[in-house]
Design a protein around this motif. Sequence first.
Motif, PDB file in Angstrom:
ATOM      1  N   ARG A  75      86.854 -19.434  18.766  1.00 31.83           N
ATOM      2  CA  ARG A  75      86.771 -18.236  19.599  1.00 31.83           C
ATOM      3  C   ARG A  75      86.628 -18.587  21.078  1.00 31.83           C
ATOM      4  O   ARG A  75      87.219 -17.937  21.944  1.00 31.83           O
ATOM      5  CB  ARG A  75      85.584 -17.388  19.133  1.00 31.83           C
ATOM      6  CG  ARG A  75      85.401 -16.091  19.902  1.00 31.83           C
ATOM      7  CD  ARG A  75      84.160 -15.338  19.476  1.00 31.83           C
ATOM      8  NE  ARG A  75      83.992 -14.122  20.249  1.00 31.83           N
ATOM      9  CZ  ARG A  75      84.469 -12.943  19.912  1.00 31.83           C
ATOM     10  NH1 ARG A  75      85.135 -12.822  18.788  1.00 31.83           N
ATOM     11  NH2 ARG A  75      84.280 -11.883  20.672  1.00 31.83           N
ATOM     12  N   ASP A  76      85.859 -19.635  21.383  1.00 30.61           N
ATOM     13  CA  ASP A  76      85.650 -20.000  22.775  1.00 30.61           C
ATOM     14  C   ASP A  76      86.930 -20.507  23.418  1.00 30.61           C
ATOM     15  O   ASP A  76      87.196 -20.237  24.604  1.00 30.61           O
ATOM     16  CB  ASP A  76      84.539 -21.047  22.897  1.00 30.61           C
ATOM     17  CG  ASP A  76      84.804 -22.281  22.052  1.00 30.61           C
ATOM     18  OD1 ASP A  76      85.576 -22.189  21.079  1.00 30.61           O
ATOM     19  OD2 ASP A  76      84.223 -23.346  22.350  1.00 30.61           O
ATOM     20  N   VAL A  77      87.743 -21.233  22.656  1.00 31.57           N
ATOM     21  CA  VAL A  77      89.017 -21.725  23.196  1.00 31.57           C
ATOM     22  C   VAL A  77      89.982 -20.564  23.402  1.00 31.57           C
ATOM     23  O   VAL A  77      90.680 -20.487  24.426  1.00 31.57           O
ATOM     24  CB  VAL A  77      89.622 -22.798  22.273  1.00 31.57           C
ATOM     25  CG1 VAL A  77      91.012 -23.201  22.750  1.00 31.57           C
ATOM     26  CG2 VAL A  77      88.720 -24.012  22.206  1.00 31.57           C
ATOM     27  N   ILE A  78      90.035 -19.658  22.446  1.00 29.89           N
ATOM     28  CA  ILE A  78      90.914 -18.483  22.587  1.00 29.89           C
ATOM     29  C   ILE A  78      90.505 -17.666  23.808  1.00 29.89           C
ATOM     30  O   ILE A  78      91.353 -17.234  24.594  1.00 29.89           O
ATOM     31  CB  ILE A  78      90.863 -17.640  21.306  1.00 29.89           C
ATOM     32  CG1 ILE A  78      91.573 -18.390  20.173  1.00 29.89           C
ATOM     33  CG2 ILE A  78      91.498 -16.277  21.513  1.00 29.89           C
ATOM     34  CD1 ILE A  78      91.481 -17.734  18.827  1.00 29.89           C
ATOM     35  N   ALA A  79      89.202 -17.489  23.984  1.00 27.00           N
ATOM     36  CA  ALA A  79      88.729 -16.791  25.183  1.00 27.00           C
ATOM     37  C   ALA A  79      89.076 -17.578  26.441  1.00 27.00           C
ATOM     38  O   ALA A  79      89.397 -16.993  27.486  1.00 27.00           O
ATOM     39  CB  ALA A  79      87.219 -16.572  25.095  1.00 27.00           C
ATOM     40  N   GLY A  80      89.040 -18.905  26.353  1.00 24.48           N
ATOM     41  CA  GLY A  80      89.400 -19.737  27.500  1.00 24.48           C
ATOM     42  C   GLY A  80      90.834 -19.538  27.936  1.00 24.48           C
ATOM     43  O   GLY A  80      91.142 -19.510  29.143  1.00 24.48           O
ATOM     44  N   PHE A  81      91.735 -19.387  26.965  1.00 28.08           N
ATOM     45  CA  PHE A  81      93.132 -19.085  27.304  1.00 28.08           C
ATOM     46  C   PHE A  81      93.219 -17.753  28.051  1.00 28.08           C
ATOM     47  O   PHE A  81      93.929 -17.635  29.061  1.00 28.08           O
ATOM     48  CB  PHE A  81      93.979 -19.019  26.036  1.00 28.08           C
ATOM     49  CG  PHE A  81      94.576 -20.326  25.610  1.00 28.08           C
ATOM     50  CD1 PHE A  81      95.705 -20.819  26.228  1.00 28.08           C
ATOM     51  CD2 PHE A  81      94.020 -21.059  24.580  1.00 28.08           C
ATOM     52  CE1 PHE A  81      96.276 -22.022  25.843  1.00 28.08           C
ATOM     53  CE2 PHE A  81      94.569 -22.260  24.168  1.00 28.08           C
ATOM     54  CZ  PHE A  81      95.700 -22.754  24.800  1.00 28.08           C
ATOM     55  N   GLY A  82      92.520 -16.750  27.537  1.00 30.69           N
ATOM     56  CA  GLY A  82      92.572 -15.438  28.184  1.00 30.69           C
ATOM     57  C   GLY A  82      91.989 -15.464  29.581  1.00 30.69           C
ATOM     58  O   GLY A  82      92.541 -14.846  30.511  1.00 30.69           O
TER      59      GLY A  82
END
Length: 967
Positions: A129-136
């Motif tokens: 989740r943290d990586v996906i949020a990082g992309f956003g």
Amino acid sequence: MLLATLIHRVSLPCPQVSADEAAHLLEQHYGLRGTLRSLGSQQDLNYRIDSARGRFVLKICRGDYAAVELQAQHGALNNLQTQVRVPKVIRALSGEELLTVTVNGQTVHVRVLDYIDGQPLTHLPHLGRDVIAGFGQLCGQVSHALSRFEHPGLDRTLQWDPRHAYELITHLLATLENVPHRDAIKHVAEQVDARVRPLAEHLPWQAVHMDITDDNVVWQRDAQRHWQVQGVIDFGDLVHTWRIADLSVTCAALLHHADGDPFAILPAIQAFHAVTPLQREELQALWPLILARAAVLVLSSEQQQRLDPDNAYLLKNAEHEWEIFHVATSVPVELMDAAILRCVGETVSPITSEDFAPLLPGLVGREFALIDLGVLSPHFEAGNWEQPGIDRRLLDEAAAVHGLAASRYGQYRLSRTCADSAVEPDTFPLHVELHLPHGTELEAPFGGTLRHGADGLLCVHDAQLSLRLWGVTTALKPGAVVVKGQVLGEVHAPLTVQVCRALIEPPLFCTPTRAQAWQVLCPSPAVLLGLACDAQPELDPEALLARRDASFARSQKHYYADPPRIERGWRNHLIDMQGRSYLDMLNNVAVLGHGHPRMAAVAARQWSLLNTNSRFHYAAIAEFSERLLALAPDGMDRVFLVNSGTEANDLAIRLAWAYSGGRDMLSVLEAYHGWSVAADAVSTSIADNPQALSSRPDWVHPVTAPNTYRGEFRGQDSAPHYVRSVEHNLAKIAASKRQLAGFICEPVYGNSGGISLPPGYLQQVYGLVRAQGGVCIADEVQVGYGRMGHFFWGFEEQGVVPDIITMAKGMGNGQPLGAVITRREIAEALEAEGYFFSSSGGSPVSCRIGMAVLDVMEEEKLWENAQVVGGHFKARLEQLIDRYPLVGAVHGSGFYLGLELVRDRHTLEPATEETTLLCERLRELGIFMQPTGDYLNILKIKPPMVTSKRSVDFFVDMLSKVLDEQL
């Protein structure tokens, strides 16, 4: 003209420039020499250059591209330098940033950029989740930084620009030979066009990168093994278009890492919105544009493979692109629209009762029995929720008593939990089930068209709303137009009522993750029923955790940073308030498993009679003591009953002091024995107490840990080497003319993951200790009581008999209960210091529960289960060693196992951070697991002894899955 330009662009193959020719261009125009390595690309040619001056990227594209477009890219790179890390443009010897040259008769554009170290995450099947949020967040930052950037090269016709998606898809459909795939993509294109067209004029425009994807964002792991963004590369798709297009591209790429769940991208949307707030129209256009991107990806890939069949980059990406398309089309567009709006706090107006006629006019004002079918329902016990049809049966029984019964909309159903499953169960009901007298009439709450469906569905719908009913007999024909208040039919079975805002086929149940979005589309039918049938809102989990932190001492930690709220358990599973079952792989207290009916019955019965302390006379204490002595070695004839393992070890030390006349104790490094002053004093685990090695009192003498895997001496013949540490400490005690009190040790090394002591170690140590007048304490709190399978007591593996045995944990299956077993002369030595008792340990309730645990363990053959299933468990874990370099060793036996993770099998560097991440990921997959050991690099595998082979296989399969994800 537009379509011709698009067709021309998508029909361009990569330039044909060999590595030798590229090297010549570099030296001639940039003065660079180095090793070239080809980098993947769809239509450009890219080489990485490793030179004495550093690392660079040589980019070669066809001359068909206008130079002004490439100059726009350079302008954007220069514009972003102070805000987001992007490559710098390297000027040629001539001072130019862009060269146009001829190679083998083809005109190409050439430029050089510096190289950002790191790696893309395309190869990882799962992103947290943290990586996906990082992309956003990164996408939002780039979007914000480019919001005022302008350049004439941005006004270009680009195949990836979603403004042209419908025309491009329509043209490229012919390249797809698979007819079902072609039809699916055509349907998507029509959906997208219908939804985006009305929004188009409201969508803000700006310069957008259009390719912030897993291919073009560079990451590196930090010291904690968390991924950190290093920079953004590849500005080849830079264009002036709708702002929301940038996020749609990023989200589409993330679907390849979503484990089939499109909701996984929501953190990226939230993160983007926090940096660059989006208008409602943009949010409504986002999912259609993601669908469009998915369709264009697969069609462009098909087209490009025809033109360039040997392009390995294209072949590799094609599978990912089809996965993106399948995930994107796996849910209704309306659902993702609702999910996107809700995830950023946008609201949807509720359905009001102003315009509805009652659905059940004959029952207006009648009282229904609303039946609790939730996780904490008193109707559920001893796993009866696993019985097929239990919910309907409970409703039937209530209706038989009360006349009318109903379920609650939105109450998470315990009956729909799934044990040993990585998939979140669909426990959230999007309907209400009513049990009414047969023949009860229903009337249309609003006017609309009648439709029949599968499984007896009767549906009334207008342009805005549909009412879905099951259990109704009607004489009306499909397609009939009904008016408000018209009789629809009669109830002939339990009546299921569902409301839906869209003309889709919603499920009757959904997963907790999707509940918020589905509630938008399928709101409660309460207003149509005139019945307050909605579930009571749950306590906010964050607020509840804050209350715990505000009142409960912080040193009493909880598992996980955002722990699920666990209020129920059954056998070897724990169940959260949303009805998800988690495989419990670490709860060695609940040997019989959770919620055992015998424990409930025995405790309730004894509580109803008496509970007091052991200074009163009652039968249970004698009976339980006799049962425990029957399990102990010959010669042990006295029992102390206490509250816990800590109290048992504390008492054992006091007994050693009293019997020996000395105070000095030997303990083993890396061990844990409890939290009381004495038990903590002999505990040396720095995982439990970081100050352990520097804060031991002078009467404690730690000896070298006999760790056969990573200790100073390794292997099964290492006992004599470790015994020398004991001899050294005994000599020091003797030289100081102090009396040795004793030696305490777990017979199997618990905190280090269940490592067996080297053969012969305890035999030699016990002999040395006894020769100096000390007593030998076997701490069996974790390892004893049959958990190891082949042995009831851990010390049996070493072929020794201690002077004192301490135990707790599983003795009471969660009831505070521990024991010390010893010989009469040792027990009576304590009498010189006064009498001893333990309020709860020897109470009637504790004794009855203790005996019930022994009974159930025998009746359900749990020791045999630990041996058979535990043996299968260890064998499956050992198979991982050959598959995964991270797996160093498997320790222990039965249901007392440890899986040690190392970064290097020669140096045994502990994989501490990887172990933490692995445990977090296992929780997402429905498994509770925690690390142990001084380096916190060992999986602490000590499940309830009822654990089944199915649960073992599920655990190992999920562990393999996580290791495959290359955490």
